[in-house]
Design a protein around this motif. Structure first.
Motif, PDB file in Angstrom:
ATOM      1  N   GLU A  65       0.853  -1.204   0.049  1.00 10.95           N
ATOM      2  CA  GLU A  65      -0.135  -0.001  -0.050  1.00 10.95           C
ATOM      3  C   GLU A  65       0.930   1.262  -0.119  1.00 10.95           C
ATOM      4  OE1 GLU A  65      -3.059   0.196   3.061  1.00 10.95           O
ATOM      5  OE2 GLU A  65      -4.356  -1.242   2.085  1.00 10.95           O
ATOM      6  N   VAL A  66       1.969   1.247   0.681  1.00 13.82           N
ATOM      7  CA  VAL A  66       2.954   2.372   0.791  1.00 13.82           C
ATOM      8  C   VAL A  66       3.355   2.575  -0.463  1.00 13.82           C
ATOM      9  CG1 VAL A  66       5.148   3.283   1.862  1.00 13.82           C
ATOM     10  CG2 VAL A  66       3.407   2.209   3.339  1.00 13.82           C
ATOM     11  N   THR A  67       3.810   1.580  -1.076  1.00 15.37           N
ATOM     12  CA  THR A  67       4.510   1.674  -2.369  1.00 15.37           C
ATOM     13  C   THR A  67       3.450   2.099  -3.728  1.00 15.37           C
ATOM     14  OG1 THR A  67       4.483  -0.690  -2.789  1.00 15.37           O
ATOM     15  CG2 THR A  67       6.689   0.238  -2.098  1.00 15.37           C
ATOM     16  N   VAL A  68       2.258   1.628  -3.565  1.00 15.12           N
ATOM     17  CA  VAL A  68       1.620   2.304  -4.558  1.00 15.12           C
ATOM     18  C   VAL A  68       1.260   3.770  -4.476  1.00 15.12           C
ATOM     19  CG1 VAL A  68      -0.918   2.189  -5.161  1.00 15.12           C
ATOM     20  CG2 VAL A  68       0.274   0.091  -4.828  1.00 15.12           C
ATOM     21  N   PHE A  69       1.053   4.024  -3.184  1.00 17.19           N
ATOM     22  CA  PHE A  69       0.858   5.635  -2.706  1.00 17.19           C
ATOM     23  C   PHE A  69       2.093   6.397  -3.281  1.00 17.19           C
ATOM     24  CE2 PHE A  69       2.086   9.231   0.045  1.00 17.19           C
ATOM     25  CZ  PHE A  69       0.756  10.012  -0.452  1.00 17.19           C
ATOM     26  N   LEU A  70       3.419   5.877  -2.813  1.00 20.40           N
ATOM     27  CA  LEU A  70       4.526   6.749  -3.053  1.00 20.40           C
ATOM     28  C   LEU A  70       4.553   6.830  -4.712  1.00 20.40           C
ATOM     29  CD1 LEU A  70       7.121   5.173  -0.613  1.00 20.40           C
ATOM     30  CD2 LEU A  70       6.087   7.330  -0.628  1.00 20.40           C
ATOM     31  N   THR A  71       4.413   5.773  -5.344  1.00 25.02           N
ATOM     32  CA  THR A  71       4.376   5.818  -6.796  1.00 25.02           C
ATOM     33  C   THR A  71       3.634   7.008  -7.459  1.00 25.02           C
ATOM     34  OG1 THR A  71       4.725   3.512  -7.054  1.00 25.02           O
ATOM     35  CG2 THR A  71       3.907   4.701  -9.139  1.00 25.02           C
ATOM     36  N   MET A  72       2.097   7.341  -6.975  1.00 28.32           N
ATOM     37  CA  MET A  72       1.301   8.133  -7.364  1.00 28.32           C
ATOM     38  C   MET A  72       1.617   9.498  -6.834  1.00 28.32           C
ATOM     39  SD  MET A  72      -0.101   6.316  -9.313  1.00 28.32           S
ATOM     40  CE  MET A  72      -0.753   4.422  -9.639  1.00 28.32           C
ATOM     41  N   TRP A  73       1.981   9.568  -5.772  1.00 32.10           N
ATOM     42  CA  TRP A  73       2.639  10.615  -4.970  1.00 32.10           C
ATOM     43  C   TRP A  73       3.629  11.467  -5.689  1.00 32.10           C
ATOM     44  CZ3 TRP A  73       7.221  10.570  -2.258  1.00 32.10           C
ATOM     45  CH2 TRP A  73       7.472  11.907  -1.068  1.00 32.10           C
ATOM     46  N   ASN A  74       4.539  10.608  -6.203  1.00 34.59           N
ATOM     47  CA  ASN A  74       5.854  11.136  -6.828  1.00 34.59           C
ATOM     48  C   ASN A  74       5.431  11.650  -8.212  1.00 34.59           C
ATOM     49  OD1 ASN A  74       8.831  11.388  -6.954  1.00 34.59           O
ATOM     50  ND2 ASN A  74       8.364  10.351  -8.801  1.00 34.59           N
ATOM     51  N   LEU A  75       4.593  11.030  -8.816  1.00 29.77           N
ATOM     52  CA  LEU A  75       3.950  11.744 -10.062  1.00 29.77           C
ATOM     53  C   LEU A  75       3.289  12.952 -10.040  1.00 29.77           C
ATOM     54  CD1 LEU A  75       3.199  11.296 -13.268  1.00 29.77           C
ATOM     55  CD2 LEU A  75       1.005  10.112 -12.159  1.00 29.77           C
ATOM     56  N   GLU A  76       2.251  13.034  -8.988  1.00 27.19           N
ATOM     57  CA  GLU A  76       1.754  14.291  -8.860  1.00 27.19           C
ATOM     58  C   GLU A  76       2.675  15.380  -8.236  1.00 27.19           C
ATOM     59  OE1 GLU A  76      -2.709  12.392  -7.520  1.00 27.19           O
ATOM     60  OE2 GLU A  76      -1.470  13.165  -5.952  1.00 27.19           O
ATOM     61  N   GLU A  77       3.477  15.036  -7.607  1.00 24.16           N
ATOM     62  CA  GLU A  77       4.446  16.308  -7.028  1.00 24.16           C
ATOM     63  C   GLU A  77       5.502  16.706  -8.043  1.00 24.16           C
ATOM     64  OE1 GLU A  77       4.231  17.377  -4.303  1.00 24.16           O
ATOM     65  OE2 GLU A  77       3.590  16.110  -2.790  1.00 24.16           O
ATOM     66  N   LYS A 169      -5.624  20.513  -3.543  1.00 23.40           N
ATOM     67  CA  LYS A 169      -6.491  19.757  -3.607  1.00 23.40           C
ATOM     68  C   LYS A 169      -5.876  18.299  -3.483  1.00 23.40           C
ATOM     69  CE  LYS A 169     -10.601  18.190  -5.962  1.00 23.40           C
ATOM     70  NZ  LYS A 169     -11.579  18.185  -7.110  1.00 23.40           N
ATOM     71  N   GLN A 170      -4.891  18.236  -4.149  1.00 26.50           N
ATOM     72  CA  GLN A 170      -4.084  16.817  -4.298  1.00 26.50           C
ATOM     73  C   GLN A 170      -3.288  16.522  -2.986  1.00 26.50           C
ATOM     74  OE1 GLN A 170      -1.760  16.955  -7.778  1.00 26.50           O
ATOM     75  NE2 GLN A 170      -3.634  15.815  -9.188  1.00 26.50           N
ATOM     76  N   GLU A 171      -2.660  17.781  -2.537  1.00 24.61           N
ATOM     77  CA  GLU A 171      -2.163  17.744  -1.315  1.00 24.61           C
ATOM     78  C   GLU A 171      -2.860  17.110  -0.063  1.00 24.61           C
ATOM     79  OE1 GLU A 171       1.096  17.852  -1.041  1.00 24.61           O
ATOM     80  OE2 GLU A 171       1.875  19.453  -2.501  1.00 24.61           O
ATOM     81  N   THR A 172      -4.149  17.570  -0.164  1.00 24.91           N
ATOM     82  CA  THR A 172      -5.338  16.898   0.707  1.00 24.91           C
ATOM     83  C   THR A 172      -5.409  15.359   0.773  1.00 24.91           C
ATOM     84  OG1 THR A 172      -6.477  19.146   0.416  1.00 24.91           O
ATOM     85  CG2 THR A 172      -7.808  16.853   1.503  1.00 24.91           C
ATOM     86  N   ARG A 173      -5.319  14.837  -0.390  1.00 23.81           N
ATOM     87  CA  ARG A 173      -5.296  13.369  -0.414  1.00 23.81           C
ATOM     88  C   ARG A 173      -4.097  12.701   0.215  1.00 23.81           C
ATOM     89  NH1 ARG A 173      -8.091  10.211  -5.269  1.00 23.81           N
ATOM     90  NH2 ARG A 173      -6.240  11.251  -6.639  1.00 23.81           N
ATOM     91  N   HIS A 174      -2.923  13.408  -0.258  1.00 20.32           N
ATOM     92  CA  HIS A 174      -1.796  13.153   0.326  1.00 20.32           C
ATOM     93  C   HIS A 174      -1.520  12.851   1.806  1.00 20.32           C
ATOM     94  CE1 HIS A 174       0.450  14.684  -3.513  1.00 20.32           C
ATOM     95  NE2 HIS A 174      -0.386  13.605  -3.580  1.00 20.32           N
ATOM     96  N   VAL A 175      -2.319  14.136   2.684  1.00 22.20           N
ATOM     97  CA  VAL A 175      -2.484  14.249   3.934  1.00 22.20           C
ATOM     98  C   VAL A 175      -3.373  12.996   4.399  1.00 22.20           C
ATOM     99  CG1 VAL A 175      -3.524  15.520   5.873  1.00 22.20           C
ATOM    100  CG2 VAL A 175      -1.966  16.993   4.215  1.00 22.20           C
ATOM    101  N   ALA A 176      -4.144  12.574   3.822  1.00 15.22           N
ATOM    102  CA  ALA A 176      -5.148  11.751   4.124  1.00 15.22           C
ATOM    103  C   ALA A 176      -4.609  10.286   4.268  1.00 15.22           C
ATOM    104  CB  ALA A 176      -6.458  11.635   3.296  1.00 15.22           C
ATOM    105  N   PHE A 177      -3.830  10.112   3.290  1.00 16.50           N
ATOM    106  CA  PHE A 177      -2.888   8.758   3.484  1.00 16.50           C
ATOM    107  C   PHE A 177      -1.990   8.837   4.430  1.00 16.50           C
ATOM    108  CE2 PHE A 177       0.650   6.214   2.282  1.00 16.50           C
ATOM    109  CZ  PHE A 177       0.189   4.810   2.317  1.00 16.50           C
ATOM    110  N   TYR A 178      -1.273   9.774   4.398  1.00 17.89           N
ATOM    111  CA  TYR A 178      -0.099   9.873   5.635  1.00 17.89           C
ATOM    112  C   TYR A 178      -0.683   9.567   7.074  1.00 17.89           C
ATOM    113  CZ  TYR A 178       3.847  10.539   2.366  1.00 17.89           C
ATOM    114  OH  TYR A 178       5.061  10.440   1.562  1.00 17.89           O
ATOM    115  N   ASN A 179      -1.822  10.578   7.195  1.00 20.92           N
ATOM    116  CA  ASN A 179      -2.183  10.736   8.600  1.00 20.92           C
ATOM    117  C   ASN A 179      -2.860   9.287   8.720  1.00 20.92           C
ATOM    118  OD1 ASN A 179      -3.033  12.155  10.876  1.00 20.92           O
ATOM    119  ND2 ASN A 179      -5.199  12.529   9.860  1.00 20.92           N
ATOM    120  N   SER A 180      -3.536   8.715   8.076  1.00 19.69           N
ATOM    121  CA  SER A 180      -4.357   7.401   8.319  1.00 19.69           C
ATOM    122  C   SER A 180      -3.284   6.473   8.662  1.00 19.69           C
ATOM    123  CB  SER A 180      -5.435   7.080   7.132  1.00 19.69           C
ATOM    124  OG  SER A 180      -5.634   5.847   7.243  1.00 19.69           O
ATOM    125  N   GLN A 181      -2.281   6.565   7.877  1.00 18.87           N
ATOM    126  CA  GLN A 181      -1.235   5.299   8.071  1.00 18.87           C
ATOM    127  C   GLN A 181      -0.520   5.597   9.465  1.00 18.87           C
ATOM    128  OE1 GLN A 181       0.529   2.502   6.269  1.00 18.87           O
ATOM    129  NE2 GLN A 181      -1.356   2.507   5.107  1.00 18.87           N
TER     130      GLN A 181
END
Length: 265
Positions: A65-77, A169-181
């Protein structure tokens, strides 16, 4: 509510700005202070791939789950950095590969040793390290979201406002993942809480402070958070950190204002 990583992966996308009239910046240019902040933000966003390099040598790389997130996070950033670069280019501020190369080469031997040091420490700690990674990420994303919001308020430019709202708006989803984890992992382990608290209290600094000159860090903090209203915003971020299990009363962001001698009145 837990973060839906599958939905995030399916809906992650580059930020768009081809529908915006970027020529507006030629008739309504940004202030010099705003451009310095945008240069700072662009360099931080563009550096995300280097942060990713350091994280993939830790136990975080084994969690799907972390690596899936990091892949998309890096693309968006990456695309955040691209749109900010276009705004800067419209104002004649140097950007692009040569600028990025200069920023990275200027970091010296400490940057080259960073993944080695991180790998050794994180793998000795083991899976509990992931909680520190997630808490650190949540704090950085809270700060990034706040900074974009503060810049919107400070500059009040129609096109910049729309660009920064889309990024936020995209940062909000990044926050949601990191905070939940972070919350889940810290709740499961008192050891993880202690490790995270030690790492944050001893090693955390405001986003970008490891790659930007101190004068630029101070300028960014002063422009966005100087004065009583900025202090109130910083304390909101620190209150969010307080809500992470075992991380109460760290006052991390407010301490950064003090460290860089930001005037609060």
């Amino acid at each position: 509510m837990s973060f839906d990583i599958d939905h995030y992966a399916q809906t992650s996308t580059r930020i768009r700005w081809d529908d915006l009239d970027m020529s507006t910046f030629e008739t309504q240019p940004l202030s010099d202070d705003a451009l310095r902040c945008l240069s700072y933000m662009s360099d931080v966003e563009t550096h995300t791939v280097c942060y990713l390099r350091d994280l993939l040598v830790t136990p975080s790389h084994a969690d799907p789950e972390v690596t899936v997130f990091l892949t998309m996070w890096n693309l968006e950033e990456y695309w955040h950095g691209e749109v900010l670069d276009e705004v800067l280019e419209r104002h004649g501020v140097p950007t692009g590969p040569e600028h990025t190369r200069a920023v990275r080469s200027g970091l010296g031997w400490r940057d080259r040793l960073a993944p080695i040091r991180q790998s050794l420490l994180a793998n000795i700690i083991g899976e509990d390290f992931i909680a520190t990674h997630m808490a650190w990420g949540a704090i950085n994303e809270w700060c990034a979201h706040s900074a974009y919001t503060r810049l919107i308020q400070s500059e009040d430019h129609p096109v910049l406002t729309e660009i920064l709202k889309r990024i936020a708006k995209q940062e909000t989803r990044h926050v949601a993942f990191y905070n939940s984890q972070a919350r889940d992992r810290l709740l499961r382990s008192k050891k993880a809480q202690k490790i995270a608290r030690f790492a944050l209290s001893k090693g955390w600094g405001i986003v970008g402070s490891t790659i930007m000159p101190p004068a630029e860090v101070k300028h960014m903090l002063t422009y966005l958070y100087g004065g009583e209203h900025g202090l109130a915003e910083v304390r909101k971020i620190d209150a969010k950190i307080d809500a992470l299990p075992g991380q109460q009363s760290l006052h991390l962001v407010e301490k950064e204002l003090t460290k860089y001698n930001v005037h609060l009145s």
